[in-house]
Scaffold this motif. Structure first.
Motif, PDB file in Angstrom:
ATOM      1  N   CYS A  64       0.834  -1.204   0.000  1.00 38.02           N
ATOM      2  CA  CYS A  64       0.000   0.000   0.000  1.00 38.02           C
ATOM      3  C   CYS A  64       0.871   1.257   0.000  1.00 38.02           C
ATOM      4  CB  CYS A  64      -0.919   0.014   1.222  1.00 38.02           C
ATOM      5  SG  CYS A  64      -2.353  -1.068   1.110  1.00 38.02           S
ATOM      6  N   PHE A  65       1.868   1.283   0.861  1.00 36.90           N
ATOM      7  CA  PHE A  65       2.735   2.457   0.948  1.00 36.90           C
ATOM      8  C   PHE A  65       3.496   2.671  -0.360  1.00 36.90           C
ATOM      9  CE2 PHE A  65       2.953   1.478   5.747  1.00 36.90           C
ATOM     10  CZ  PHE A  65       1.790   2.207   5.967  1.00 36.90           C
ATOM     11  N   LYS A  66       3.935   1.591  -0.978  1.00 35.86           N
ATOM     12  CA  LYS A  66       4.616   1.709  -2.267  1.00 35.86           C
ATOM     13  C   LYS A  66       3.677   2.290  -3.325  1.00 35.86           C
ATOM     14  CE  LYS A  66       6.234  -2.252  -3.392  1.00 35.86           C
ATOM     15  NZ  LYS A  66       6.955  -3.222  -4.249  1.00 35.86           N
ATOM     16  N   ASN A  67       2.437   1.799  -3.344  1.00 41.26           N
ATOM     17  CA  ASN A  67       1.486   2.273  -4.346  1.00 41.26           C
ATOM     18  C   ASN A  67       1.044   3.709  -4.104  1.00 41.26           C
ATOM     19  OD1 ASN A  67       0.208   0.103  -6.431  1.00 41.26           O
ATOM     20  ND2 ASN A  67       1.044  -0.936  -4.634  1.00 41.26           N
ATOM     21  N   LEU A  68       1.195   4.184  -2.879  1.00 46.22           N
ATOM     22  CA  LEU A  68       0.911   5.590  -2.580  1.00 46.22           C
ATOM     23  C   LEU A  68       2.097   6.487  -2.920  1.00 46.22           C
ATOM     24  CD1 LEU A  68      -0.990   5.191   0.809  1.00 46.22           C
ATOM     25  CD2 LEU A  68      -1.941   6.153  -1.306  1.00 46.22           C
ATOM     26  N   LEU A 289      -6.670  -2.565  -4.379  1.00 43.39           N
ATOM     27  CA  LEU A 289      -5.777  -2.795  -3.249  1.00 43.39           C
ATOM     28  C   LEU A 289      -6.254  -2.041  -2.015  1.00 43.39           C
ATOM     29  CD1 LEU A 289      -2.983  -3.917  -2.212  1.00 43.39           C
ATOM     30  CD2 LEU A 289      -2.020  -1.722  -2.938  1.00 43.39           C
ATOM     31  N   PHE A 290      -6.773  -0.821  -2.208  1.00 46.46           N
ATOM     32  CA  PHE A 290      -7.120   0.052  -1.091  1.00 46.46           C
ATOM     33  C   PHE A 290      -8.564  -0.089  -0.627  1.00 46.46           C
ATOM     34  CE2 PHE A 290      -3.712   2.427  -3.351  1.00 46.46           C
ATOM     35  CZ  PHE A 290      -2.758   2.398  -2.335  1.00 46.46           C
ATOM     36  N   ASP A 291      -9.389  -0.832  -1.335  1.00 41.87           N
ATOM     37  CA  ASP A 291     -10.784  -0.981  -0.910  1.00 41.87           C
ATOM     38  C   ASP A 291     -10.855  -1.519   0.514  1.00 41.87           C
ATOM     39  OD1 ASP A 291     -12.543  -0.068  -2.876  1.00 41.87           O
ATOM     40  OD2 ASP A 291     -12.200  -1.827  -4.127  1.00 41.87           O
ATOM     41  N   GLY A 292     -11.657  -0.850   1.354  1.00 40.72           N
ATOM     42  CA  GLY A 292     -11.821  -1.279   2.737  1.00 40.72           C
ATOM     43  C   GLY A 292     -10.835  -0.671   3.703  1.00 40.72           C
ATOM     44  N   ASN A 312      -6.584   9.004  -2.043  1.00 39.04           N
ATOM     45  CA  ASN A 312      -6.960   7.941  -2.968  1.00 39.04           C
ATOM     46  C   ASN A 312      -8.457   7.727  -2.812  1.00 39.04           C
ATOM     47  OD1 ASN A 312      -7.579   4.920  -3.590  1.00 39.04           O
ATOM     48  ND2 ASN A 312      -5.595   5.282  -4.581  1.00 39.04           N
ATOM     49  N   PRO A 313      -9.200   7.651  -3.900  1.00 37.14           N
ATOM     50  CA  PRO A 313     -10.663   7.552  -3.788  1.00 37.14           C
ATOM     51  C   PRO A 313     -11.156   6.330  -3.031  1.00 37.14           C
ATOM     52  CG  PRO A 313      -9.935   7.122  -6.042  1.00 37.14           C
ATOM     53  CD  PRO A 313      -8.753   7.663  -5.306  1.00 37.14           C
ATOM     54  N   SER A 323     -17.077  14.371  10.207  1.00 32.61           N
ATOM     55  CA  SER A 323     -16.263  14.831   9.086  1.00 32.61           C
ATOM     56  C   SER A 323     -15.509  13.657   8.484  1.00 32.61           C
ATOM     57  CB  SER A 323     -15.269  15.910   9.557  1.00 32.61           C
ATOM     58  OG  SER A 323     -14.468  16.351   8.490  1.00 32.61           O
ATOM     59  N   THR A 324     -16.082  13.071   7.440  1.00 31.67           N
ATOM     60  CA  THR A 324     -15.473  11.909   6.808  1.00 31.67           C
ATOM     61  C   THR A 324     -15.462  12.075   5.297  1.00 31.67           C
ATOM     62  OG1 THR A 324     -17.569  10.717   6.644  1.00 31.67           O
ATOM     63  CG2 THR A 324     -16.271  10.367   8.636  1.00 31.67           C
ATOM     64  N   LYS A 325     -14.587  11.314   4.668  1.00 28.93           N
ATOM     65  CA  LYS A 325     -14.503  11.292   3.209  1.00 28.93           C
ATOM     66  C   LYS A 325     -14.588   9.841   2.775  1.00 28.93           C
ATOM     67  CE  LYS A 325     -11.488  12.596  -0.657  1.00 28.93           C
ATOM     68  NZ  LYS A 325     -10.158  13.143  -1.035  1.00 28.93           N
ATOM     69  N   VAL A 326     -15.807   9.407   2.418  1.00 29.83           N
ATOM     70  CA  VAL A 326     -16.063   8.022   2.070  1.00 29.83           C
ATOM     71  C   VAL A 326     -16.775   7.988   0.721  1.00 29.83           C
ATOM     72  CG1 VAL A 326     -17.134   5.851   2.766  1.00 29.83           C
ATOM     73  CG2 VAL A 326     -16.354   7.464   4.513  1.00 29.83           C
ATOM     74  N   LYS A 327     -16.260   7.207  -0.190  1.00 29.72           N
ATOM     75  CA  LYS A 327     -16.879   7.138  -1.515  1.00 29.72           C
ATOM     76  C   LYS A 327     -18.018   6.122  -1.518  1.00 29.72           C
ATOM     77  CE  LYS A 327     -14.651   3.293  -3.851  1.00 29.72           C
ATOM     78  NZ  LYS A 327     -14.173   2.795  -5.136  1.00 29.72           N
ATOM     79  N   HIS A 328     -18.942   6.317  -2.447  1.00 25.48           N
ATOM     80  CA  HIS A 328     -19.993   5.326  -2.684  1.00 25.48           C
ATOM     81  C   HIS A 328     -19.327   4.015  -3.078  1.00 25.48           C
ATOM     82  CE1 HIS A 328     -23.812   3.619  -3.902  1.00 25.48           C
ATOM     83  NE2 HIS A 328     -23.271   3.271  -5.060  1.00 25.48           N
TER      84      HIS A 328
END
Length: 353
Positions: A64-68, A289-292, A312-313, A323-328
Motif C-alpha cells: 500500500c505504501f509503495k502504491n501511494l 488494493l485500497f478498498d476497505g 486515494n478515492p 467529518s469523513t470522506k467516504v466514496k460510494h
C-alpha cells in the motif's frame, strides 16, 4: 525473500499458510506484495509460515505504501515503517499491529464450526445479534492492541531520534475471531470516537449514540473508548484500519478468475440509508488494493498527519465524527465463497476471507 520455501516442520505451519502454499494465484499476488520488502531480523519468512497474520498484514501495508508513492526506509529496527511522503517529502512512522483472539478464544482460522452455525440462521434479528457480538469482541481486542502499542511508544519508540517530532501512526489489522471480516468499521469507530450506535434515519440525517466506555464481557471490567475525543492519546497521530485486508483481498486481486467463486460484499451506499449487499462471481468482481482501508485522524495529535498524503478515492479518511470522506461503494465486508463442481453448497466452502 522466498516466502514459500518452507523453513519449519509441517506440524508448525500455520493453517492459513497451508491453505495458500499450493495455490499459484495467491502465491503470485503475495510475491508481488513482497517486492522490496526487507527482512531486517532474518525471521520474517519463518513467522509468515508459523504465525502468518501479522506478517501478512505487514506485506499488505508495504505494498500500500509503495502504491501511494512513499519511500520506505528499512534501515531502522523499529517501528515497522519509516516513510517519506510523496508530496511534501515529510517523514512519518507507522507501527503495524494485528488483533488476536483472547486467551482461550477461537482463533480466526478455526472458523468451520462458526460458519456451520451461521448457515442455519435466517432471522434478521438473530443476524443483527451475531453482528453485535462480533463488534463487541473486536472492540475489546482492538482497544487492547492499541493500548499495548501506545505504551510501547511512550516507553521505547518516543526516545528514538528517527521517531521524534514525526507523526506516529498505528496500522491495525483485524484478525481476532473467525468472522473478523464482518465487523466493518463498527468496532474501530467505537474505540477511537466512542460511537456505540450509528444509523441513518428516514430523513437522511444520522442518528449517533456515544459512550466513553464499554464493559468487557468476560469479567465486567470497564474498557475506555473514544480515545480520540481528548488529548489522552495525542502521541498517536492517526490509526490506519482494515478488516478486509485478508487472503480474500489477495484472491480478489489475482489475475486468474474462477467461475465457481463468488464474492459476497457489503458496501457503503451514498444514495440511501441502507448498505448495499451483493453477490458477484469472480469473473466480474472488481476490488482495488485500497478498498476497505480507513484512516482515522486524531484531532488532538501532537504531530498531525496530513491526510492529503493518503489521497486515494478508495481510502476512507475520517477527520473526526461527522467529518469523513467516504466514496460510494466503500467496502465494509467481504466473503469469498467457492462453489466447487459437483459439490453440495455448504458453509465449508466459504474460504479465504
Amino acid at each position: 525473500m522466498d516466502l514459500f520455501n518452507v523453513q519449519v516442520k509441517e506440524s508448525e505451519l500455520h493453517p492459513n499458510f497451508v491453505n495458500i502454499v499450493d495455490d499459484p494465484q495467491l502465491k503470485e499476488v503475495l510475491k508481488k506484495w513482497s517486492m522490496g520488502f526487507e527482512d531486517r531480523d532474518n525471521k520474517f519468512v519463518k513467522e509468515f509460515q508459523t504465525t502468518f497474520n501479522s506478517s501478512f498484514w505487514e506485506l499488505y501495508l508495504h505494498t500500500c505504501f509503495k502504491n501511494l508513492g512513499f519511500k520506505i526506509d528499512y534501515s531502522h529496527h523499529a517501528p515497522d515503517f519509516v516513510l517519506k511522503t510523496r508530496k511534501s517529502k515529510k517523514e512519518l512512522v507507522v507501527e503495524a499491529v494485528t488483533t488476536k483472539n483472547a486467551k482461550g478464544g477461537t482463533p480466526e482460522h478455526d472458523r468451520m464450526e462458526t460458519l456451520e452455525e451461521l448457515s442455519k440462521v435466517n432471522e434478521e434479528d438473530k443476524m443483527e445479534e451475531i453482528y453485535e457480538d462480533i463488534v463487541s469482541l473486536a472492540t475489546e481486542r482492538i482497544a487492547s492492541s492499541i493500548r499495548n502499542k501506545s505504551e510501547k511508544y511512550k516507553k521505547s519508540y518516543s526516545a528514538l531520534e528517527h521517531v521524534k517530532r514525526k507523526p506516529f501512526v498505528l496500522a491495525v489489522g483485524g484478525f481476532e475471531q473467525p468472522l473478523f471480516y464482518v465487523q466493518g468499521v463498527g468496532a474501530i469507530q467505537k474505540v477511537l470516537y466512542g460511537i456505540t450506535k450509528a444509523e441513518y434515519m428516514e430523513n437522511g440525517l444520522p442518528s449517533i449514540e456515544y459512550s466513553d466506555l464499554v464493559i468487557k464481557e468476560s469479567n465486567g471490567a470497564p474498557i475506555p473508548i473514544g480515545i480520540f475525543n481528548d488529548d489522552s492519546h495525542s502521541h498517536i497521530s492517526a490509526v490506519i484500519f482494515s478488516s478486509v485486508a485478508s487472503i480474500g483481498k489477495a484472491r480478489a486481486l489475482s489475475s486468474v478468475k474462477n467461475k465457481n467463486m463468488f464474492f459476497k460484499t457489503c458496501t457503503y451506499n451514498d444514495y440511501g440509508i441502507q448498505a448495499v449487499h451483493k453477490v458477484t462471481d469472480h469473473t466480474k468482481y472488481r476490488e482495488s488494493l485500497f478498498d476497505g482501508l480507513s484512516i482515522y485522524l486524531n484531532p488532538y495529535a501532537d504531530h498531525p498527519l496530513d491526510p492529503n498524503e493518503f489521497d486515494n478515492p478508495d481510502i476512507a479518511v475520517n477527520h473526526h465524527l461527522h467529518s469523513t470522506k467516504v466514496k460510494h461503494g466503500f467496502l465494509f465486508s467481504r466473503q469469498v465463497i467457492n462453489f466447487s463442481n459437483n459439490e453440495t453448497v455448504s458453509s465449508k466452502q466459504i474460504t479465504n476471507n
